[in-house]
Design an enzyme around this catalytic site. Sequence first.
Site, PDB file in Angstrom:
ATOM      1  N   ARG A 186      68.243 -11.987  -9.770  1.00  0.00           N
ATOM      2  CA  ARG A 186      69.592 -12.419  -9.396  1.00  0.00           C
ATOM      3  C   ARG A 186      70.270 -13.282 -10.447  1.00  0.00           C
ATOM      4  O   ARG A 186      71.442 -13.047 -10.786  1.00  0.00           O
ATOM      5  CB  ARG A 186      69.558 -13.245  -8.089  1.00  0.00           C
ATOM      6  CG  ARG A 186      69.551 -12.440  -6.844  1.00  0.00           C
ATOM      7  CD  ARG A 186      68.690 -13.118  -5.817  1.00  0.00           C
ATOM      8  NE  ARG A 186      67.325 -13.119  -6.281  1.00  0.00           N
ATOM      9  CZ  ARG A 186      66.483 -12.115  -6.074  1.00  0.00           C
ATOM     10  NH1 ARG A 186      66.859 -11.108  -5.354  1.00  0.00           N
ATOM     11  NH2 ARG A 186      65.247 -12.119  -6.556  1.00  0.00           N
ATOM     12  N   THR A 187      69.580 -14.290 -10.941  1.00  0.00           N
ATOM     13  CA  THR A 187      70.260 -15.251 -11.815  1.00  0.00           C
ATOM     14  C   THR A 187      70.703 -14.567 -13.101  1.00  0.00           C
ATOM     15  O   THR A 187      71.872 -14.668 -13.509  1.00  0.00           O
ATOM     16  CB  THR A 187      69.335 -16.444 -12.120  1.00  0.00           C
ATOM     17  OG1 THR A 187      68.826 -16.945 -10.879  1.00  0.00           O
ATOM     18  CG2 THR A 187      70.079 -17.544 -12.839  1.00  0.00           C
ATOM     19  N   LYS A 243      55.894 -14.815 -31.930  1.00  0.00           N
ATOM     20  CA  LYS A 243      55.264 -15.060 -33.246  1.00  0.00           C
ATOM     21  C   LYS A 243      55.007 -16.546 -33.457  1.00  0.00           C
ATOM     22  O   LYS A 243      54.550 -16.962 -34.513  1.00  0.00           O
ATOM     23  CB  LYS A 243      56.180 -14.570 -34.362  1.00  0.00           C
ATOM     24  CG  LYS A 243      56.538 -13.102 -34.293  1.00  0.00           C
ATOM     25  CD  LYS A 243      57.553 -12.791 -35.393  1.00  0.00           C
ATOM     26  CE  LYS A 243      58.320 -11.521 -35.115  1.00  0.00           C
ATOM     27  NZ  LYS A 243      59.523 -11.406 -35.946  1.00  0.00           N
ATOM     28  N   ARG A 269      66.586 -19.894 -18.829  1.00  0.00           N
ATOM     29  CA  ARG A 269      65.541 -20.184 -17.821  1.00  0.00           C
ATOM     30  C   ARG A 269      64.222 -20.336 -18.560  1.00  0.00           C
ATOM     31  O   ARG A 269      63.912 -19.545 -19.450  1.00  0.00           O
ATOM     32  CB  ARG A 269      65.438 -19.060 -16.794  1.00  0.00           C
ATOM     33  CG  ARG A 269      64.216 -19.204 -15.887  1.00  0.00           C
ATOM     34  CD  ARG A 269      64.188 -18.234 -14.758  1.00  0.00           C
ATOM     35  NE  ARG A 269      65.199 -18.546 -13.751  1.00  0.00           N
ATOM     36  CZ  ARG A 269      65.291 -17.926 -12.580  1.00  0.00           C
ATOM     37  NH1 ARG A 269      64.436 -16.970 -12.267  1.00  0.00           N
ATOM     38  NH2 ARG A 269      66.228 -18.253 -11.727  1.00  0.00           N
ATOM     39  N   HIS A 275      67.978 -26.092 -10.481  1.00  0.00           N
ATOM     40  CA  HIS A 275      68.590 -24.759 -10.601  1.00  0.00           C
ATOM     41  C   HIS A 275      70.060 -24.948 -10.195  1.00  0.00           C
ATOM     42  O   HIS A 275      70.485 -24.522  -9.120  1.00  0.00           O
ATOM     43  CB  HIS A 275      67.863 -23.789  -9.670  1.00  0.00           C
ATOM     44  CG  HIS A 275      68.140 -22.336  -9.906  1.00  0.00           C
ATOM     45  ND1 HIS A 275      69.153 -21.880 -10.741  1.00  0.00           N
ATOM     46  CD2 HIS A 275      67.532 -21.218  -9.410  1.00  0.00           C
ATOM     47  CE1 HIS A 275      69.140 -20.553 -10.737  1.00  0.00           C
ATOM     48  NE2 HIS A 275      68.162 -20.135  -9.937  1.00  0.00           N
TER      49      HIS A 275
END
Length: 303
Positions: A51-52, A80, A101, A129
Amino acid sequence: MKDKSLISITDFSTEEILRILEIAAEFESNPQPHLLDGKVVATLFFEPSTRTRLSFESAVNRMGGRVIGFSDPNASSVSKGETLKDTVRMVSNYCDLIVMRHPLEGSSRYASEVATVPVINAGDGANQHPTQTLLDMYSIKKTQGRLDNINIFMVGDLKYGRTVHSLLMAMAPFNPTFNFISHPKLKMPDEYKLFLDQKGVKYYEHQEFTDIISQADIIYMTRVQRERFSDLMEYEKTKDTYVLRNSMLANTKPTMRILHPLPRINEINQDVDQNPKAYYFDQARNGVFARQAVISAVLGLKS
Ligand code: CP
């Protein structure tokens, strides 16, 4: 709000939050397909999301902007060994705004300190959030007609669930009553209860809620956050403590609505989905409008 990063919901004042909700309503009724013409937004997702990430990307696309980024850090030079600092500094060269995120609490704040463009926190560990909170508040206002004097039941994983942490902080100025319903091992952390104490906000803790469910204006269900447990035996013991079923809703207020940030696992039985009090899929749709509002405010295209 121009050029301001949004890392914790407390980065925005209550007046700014209310303005974001107004702008979100404007986007819902009047899409602006060219507002972001020429703008590039980077979505850096170091943790899974449906969703986000997709609602942010939908929001940008619906306003005519372009999206770059990754949803799998293994497909970036992080695999890396490139540091978060270098990654964020590099990506700042390529975009007007970063949405990030990351599993580590505090990572988004750190990113905002090294980036040369604003950063929006799309979830940092169990911490915050904030854009979920804005869409949750938009959903509460839309369904209840107000933000003031709402009785909110928060159910499930109140320890690791970052959405409940952001939401209680943002709702505190609106004289809410909170009922926290959780397994003893997943209680609301003391720091958030202390925050409510300092603000004079009423809250009650329970292990059962069927006998008080008729008082709820909002039932905010949450998933037990498997990925935050260091001991998976603890997860297995707690994961199915609360399952909301349609039969439990008979004595609830006609105006009561059920929210959930999603994804759900077992905590809302599928027989609830057809009940008009189930609002969680509409809530996810509201995420596009709320994120359009945040993006356009931070880029100085709305004030
Ligand atoms: N509500 C929420 O954050 O969902 P995703 O994890 O799918 O983005």
